[in-house]
Each structure stands twice: as structure tokens, then as C-alpha cells.
Design a protein around this motif. Structure first.
Motif, PDB file in Angstrom:
ATOM      1  N   GLN A 120       0.814  -1.211   0.000  1.00  0.00           N
ATOM      2  CA  GLN A 120       0.000   0.000   0.000  1.00  0.00           C
ATOM      3  C   GLN A 120       0.849   1.264   0.000  1.00  0.00           C
ATOM      4  OE1 GLN A 120      -3.004  -0.019   3.070  1.00  0.00           O
ATOM      5  NE2 GLN A 120      -3.833  -1.968   2.394  1.00  0.00           N
ATOM      6  N   ARG A 149      -1.034   6.002   1.260  1.00  0.00           N
ATOM      7  CA  ARG A 149      -0.956   5.094   0.111  1.00  0.00           C
ATOM      8  C   ARG A 149      -0.103   5.673  -1.015  1.00  0.00           C
ATOM      9  NH1 ARG A 149      -4.411   0.935  -0.989  1.00  0.00           N
ATOM     10  NH2 ARG A 149      -5.808   0.387   0.709  1.00  0.00           N
ATOM     11  N   GLN A 150       0.792   4.799  -1.522  1.00  0.00           N
ATOM     12  CA  GLN A 150       1.600   5.091  -2.709  1.00  0.00           C
ATOM     13  C   GLN A 150       2.431   6.379  -2.611  1.00  0.00           C
ATOM     14  OE1 GLN A 150       1.817   2.720  -5.250  1.00  0.00           O
ATOM     15  NE2 GLN A 150       0.748   1.583  -3.668  1.00  0.00           N
TER      16      GLN A 150
END
Length: 168
Positions: A120, A149-150
Motif C-alpha cells: 500500500q 498510500r503510494q
């Protein structure tokens, strides 16, 4: 910039069926792999400023072995009960709550949560973080609160059976 080392505990011992999951110790392979993986990180100059761990025996022991190899005082390990059997969202809360005075932190925990949070947080396509496996992720932020996230980049993926100690 922040760097996060995600480290799965070493191989656990299943020989004593009377022990609960939380109390399982490391087996011989786990005790052998942990110092080797810690040395590999030290050789890459990737020794964290702070260490956070699940208090489960196998994670705690793995963290203590890494700390011994790094010359980091085991008494300074921060144990967080919520890391044990944590979901990715719980792990993210722990990470977001880290002290910003530390630019590099090692987090010792368990699967499946570690594999899921690694995937994630960064551009990883990790199927399974093996026991005593290590993933190093960098983030372009000054505060741990901004990680989501990311937002990270995987810099290293290493594990005991990767004999050459080479990163992906």
C-alpha cells in the motif's frame, strides 16, 4: 526525507504446541537469520535511529538481535501492542504516530499485515515478505503523519534465502 525499514520476525518455533501464538520463540533458522540480515543492513549503512516492535516473543527477539548487531540499545526499543496481528490501517496509524525527530525507523512485525502495508505504501508488488525479510521504503516528507498510500519508494527488498544479499 523519512526511511522506514519493515522487518518481519524470524522463523518461529512450532515444536511446543502448548505455547500460544504470542509466546512462540524463534527456531534455529530464525536465530541464525536475524544477525545475518542485521549485518546486511549495517553494511549498506541502513541502521535506523529508532526501533519499534510488536511485543510478541518472536518479533521482540528478532528486534533485540538486530539491535545487538547494530549497537542499538535494546532497552530503547519501543514495543507497541497494536502491531501484533495488525491490519494495514492499524500499522499505518502506528507509522503516522512516529516521532518526527527520527528520520529512519525500523518496524518489526508480522504477516500478513506487513506485506499488505508495504504494497500500500509504495510501488512494491510483494507477494509475501518472508520471515526475517526486510523492505526499505523512502518517503519525501519531513513528517511521518504525511505517509499514506503510494507515497513511498521501495529502495530495498532482501531476505535470508537471497544468498547474495542483493536488493531487488
Amino acid at each position: 526525507m523519512k526511511k522506514l525499514l519493515m522487518i518481519r520476525h524470524g522463523k518461529s518455533d512450532w515444536s511446543n504446541r502448548g505455547l500460544g501464538d504470542f509466546d512462540r520463540t524463534l527456531n534455529e533458522r530464525g536465530l541464525r537469520n536475524a544477525p545475518e540480515m542485521a549485518r546486511r543492513l549495517a553494511e549498506r549503512n541502513e541502521v535506523p535511529q529508532a526501533v519499534v516492535s510488536s511485543p510478541a516473543v518472536r518479533a521482540k527477539t528478532t528486534a533485540e538481535i538486530f539491535c545487538r548487531e547494530w549497537g542499538y540499545p535494546a532497552t530503547d526499543i519501543l514495543f507497541k501492542e497494536e502491531i501484533y496481528e495488525a491490519s494495514p490501517s492499524t500499522l499505518l496509524k502506528v507509522i503516522n504516530g512516529l516521532d518526527d525527530r527520527y528520520d529512519s525507523v525500523a518496524l518489526f512485525g508480522h504477516n500478513p499485515g506487513l506485506t499488505e502495508i508495504v504494497n500500500q505504501l509504495c510501488n512494491s508488488d510483494l507477494y509475501n515478505l518472508p520471515t526475517c525479510g526486510v523492505v526499505l521504503i523512502s518517503f519525501p516528507f519531513a513528517s511521518w503523519q504525511l505517509l499514506s498510500r503510494q507515497t513511498g519508494d521501495q529502495l530495498l527488498f532482501d531476505y535470508p534465502k537471497n544468498e547474495e544479499g542483493e536488493a531487488d
